[in-house]
Motif scaffolding. Sequence first.
Motif, short mmCIF file in Angstrom:
data_model
loop_
_atom_site.label_atom_id
_atom_site.label_comp_id
_atom_site.label_asym_id
_atom_site.label_seq_id
_atom_site.Cartn_x
_atom_site.Cartn_y
_atom_site.Cartn_z
N LYS A 164 0.84 -1.20 0.00
CA LYS A 164 0.00 0.00 0.00
C LYS A 164 0.88 1.26 0.00
CE LYS A 164 -3.97 -0.04 0.01
NZ LYS A 164 -4.17 -0.47 -1.38
N ILE A 165 1.95 1.24 0.79
CA ILE A 165 2.85 2.40 0.84
C ILE A 165 3.49 2.61 -0.53
CG2 ILE A 165 4.94 3.36 1.86
CD1 ILE A 165 4.19 2.09 4.48
N ILE A 166 3.91 1.52 -1.16
CA ILE A 166 4.54 1.62 -2.49
C ILE A 166 3.56 2.21 -3.50
CG2 ILE A 166 5.43 0.26 -4.44
CD1 ILE A 166 6.66 -1.63 -2.23
N GLN A 167 2.30 1.79 -3.43
CA GLN A 167 1.30 2.30 -4.36
C GLN A 167 1.10 3.82 -4.19
OE1 GLN A 167 -1.97 -0.23 -3.24
NE2 GLN A 167 -1.59 -1.70 -4.87
N PHE A 168 1.20 4.29 -2.96
CA PHE A 168 0.97 5.71 -2.69
C PHE A 168 2.23 6.57 -2.90
CE2 PHE A 168 -3.10 4.60 -1.30
CZ PHE A 168 -3.80 5.69 -0.82
N ALA A 169 3.40 5.96 -2.73
CA ALA A 169 4.65 6.74 -2.80
C ALA A 169 4.97 7.14 -4.23
CB ALA A 169 5.79 5.89 -2.23
N SER A 170 5.66 8.28 -4.39
CA SER A 170 6.01 8.73 -5.74
C SER A 170 7.21 7.94 -6.27
CB SER A 170 6.34 10.22 -5.74
OG SER A 170 7.60 10.42 -5.12
N GLY A 171 8.07 7.49 -5.35
CA GLY A 171 9.25 6.73 -5.75
C GLY A 171 10.32 7.57 -6.42
N LYS A 172 10.15 8.91 -6.40
CA LYS A 172 11.14 9.78 -7.05
C LYS A 172 12.24 10.19 -6.07
CE LYS A 172 8.09 12.08 -10.42
NZ LYS A 172 6.76 11.79 -9.79
N GLU A 173 13.47 10.02 -6.48
CA GLU A 173 14.61 10.48 -5.69
C GLU A 173 14.81 11.97 -5.97
OE1 GLU A 173 17.37 8.40 -4.23
OE2 GLU A 173 15.83 6.84 -4.13
N PRO A 174 15.41 12.71 -5.03
CA PRO A 174 15.71 14.12 -5.35
C PRO A 174 16.73 14.20 -6.49
CG PRO A 174 16.47 13.54 -3.12
CD PRO A 174 15.77 12.35 -3.67
N GLN A 175 16.53 15.16 -7.39
CA GLN A 175 17.41 15.35 -8.55
C GLN A 175 18.39 16.50 -8.29
OE1 GLN A 175 17.22 13.11 -11.14
NE2 GLN A 175 15.77 12.22 -9.69
N PRO A 176 19.52 16.52 -9.01
CA PRO A 176 20.43 17.67 -8.86
C PRO A 176 19.67 18.96 -9.16
CG PRO A 176 21.39 15.96 -10.27
CD PRO A 176 19.99 15.54 -9.98
N GLY A 177 19.87 19.97 -8.37
CA GLY A 177 19.16 21.23 -8.59
C GLY A 177 17.86 21.34 -7.81
N ASP A 178 17.41 20.23 -7.18
CA ASP A 178 16.22 20.29 -6.34
C ASP A 178 16.53 20.99 -5.02
OD1 ASP A 178 14.82 18.91 -8.23
OD2 ASP A 178 14.48 17.09 -7.05
N THR A 179 15.55 21.73 -4.52
CA THR A 179 15.66 22.30 -3.18
C THR A 179 14.97 21.34 -2.23
OG1 THR A 179 15.55 24.53 -4.11
CG2 THR A 179 15.10 24.32 -1.75
N ILE A 180 15.73 20.74 -1.33
CA ILE A 180 15.14 19.74 -0.43
C ILE A 180 14.63 20.45 0.83
CG2 ILE A 180 15.57 17.64 0.91
CD1 ILE A 180 17.69 16.94 -1.26
N ILE A 181 13.31 20.41 0.98
CA ILE A 181 12.66 21.12 2.08
C ILE A 181 12.06 20.11 3.05
CG2 ILE A 181 10.93 22.87 2.68
CD1 ILE A 181 11.02 23.83 -0.24
N TYR A 182 12.33 20.32 4.35
CA TYR A 182 11.81 19.40 5.36
C TYR A 182 10.73 20.08 6.21
CZ TYR A 182 11.75 16.10 9.29
OH TYR A 182 11.35 15.21 10.24
N VAL A 183 9.61 19.39 6.36
CA VAL A 183 8.54 19.88 7.25
C VAL A 183 8.19 18.71 8.18
CG1 VAL A 183 7.59 21.46 5.53
CG2 VAL A 183 6.67 19.15 5.68
N ALA A 184 7.77 19.02 9.41
CA ALA A 184 7.45 17.93 10.33
C ALA A 184 6.19 18.24 11.11
CB ALA A 184 8.61 17.69 11.28
N GLY A 185 5.48 17.18 11.53
CA GLY A 185 4.29 17.39 12.33
C GLY A 185 3.49 16.11 12.46
N ALA A 186 2.25 16.28 12.96
CA ALA A 186 1.36 15.13 13.13
C ALA A 186 0.60 14.87 11.83
CB ALA A 186 0.37 15.40 14.26
N PHE A 187 0.25 15.96 11.12
CA PHE A 187 -0.58 15.87 9.90
C PHE A 187 -1.77 14.95 10.14
CE2 PHE A 187 3.53 17.24 8.23
CZ PHE A 187 3.14 18.30 7.44
N ASP A 188 -2.44 15.18 11.28
CA ASP A 188 -3.57 14.34 11.65
C ASP A 188 -4.81 14.78 10.90
OD1 ASP A 188 -4.93 12.39 13.01
OD2 ASP A 188 -5.10 13.50 14.90
N LEU A 189 -5.65 13.83 10.50
CA LEU A 189 -6.87 14.11 9.73
C LEU A 189 -6.54 15.00 8.55
CD1 LEU A 189 -9.56 14.96 12.45
CD2 LEU A 189 -9.33 12.85 11.15
#
Length: 347
Positions: A164-189
Amino acid sequence: YGHSNQLRQARAMGDYLIVGVHTDEEIAKHKGPPVFTQEERYKMVQAIKWVDEIAPGAPYVTTLETLDKYSCDFCVHGDDITLTIDGKDTYEEVKTAGRYRECKRTQGVSTTDLVGRMLLMTKAHHSNIDEDLDYRKHTDNFGKGPKGHSPWTGVSQFLQTSQKIIQFASGKEPQPGDTIIYVAGAFDLFHVGHVDFLEKVHQLAEKPYIIAGLHFDQEVNRYKGKNYPIMNIHERTLSVLACRYVSEVVIGAPYAVTADLLDHFRVTLVCHGMTEVVPDKDGSDPYEEPKRRGIFQLVDSGSNLTTDLIVQRIIKNRLEFEARNQKKEAKELAVLEAMRRLEEEKH
């Protein structure tokens, strides 16, 4: 995430997915009061990564005319029954014309179940106690009419699989030139407030790659209290992965954003919304390290919707929801009974 899973399956059946979203008025007429406003629901559906376009104000009964209007070859619905206010199958016309396909309903979740959890405000749904009597008692009267139990409105546990996780995941690795942004939380509901925040974060870079860190249930409960989170870590993972702005999810991210985490994912920027940041167990600021590196940014989503507010909306409409669910179940049971009788007559 049950809805997202349905849209994912529908998208896989064709090349372009248009999702019809009903107005508040239509829903109130056929089902009872909606939890979200139509504007919120339009935005929410549009943010799901398998959706190409939405059709706002879609009629409750799908007709051939609607399909033709949007140049659709067929329509897709889950394998549960949808009935109009007078108990007719809403998909009769398109089924007869051979322009109907079905996808599997996601086991272990329904809007009804989530509403039930919110009304309960106990911790039972994400503890390991199977038989919390108070919870069982309430789920029973919530998803059931006086007689019998409909397979569609009942309460069951969601079982996560790697598939199920694989079906939902994009499977894309970050590419050169990407800005990697991290956000964190519960993201509940997972709701439109989250979507607004992630969309704003997404706009901060030319080529954003957003990683969402999701805290474990116990951690969320430590800083949110009451019976939060309403959804367990597995459910929250799928909900966030279904969003088009998110590239990757860290399942059970540490509460403090550490140097290790930042280096491991090569994070360029760490963002947080305008909600309060609760200190870590030792009283320290969980964003101390990104602030020290000068890569921390507060982002105003412009939305005031929070998980708390949603729970308040539900509790306010509690009686209407309980009546709605019992009525819905009674209709479903009547159909099941009729189907059973038909089968018997055949034999």
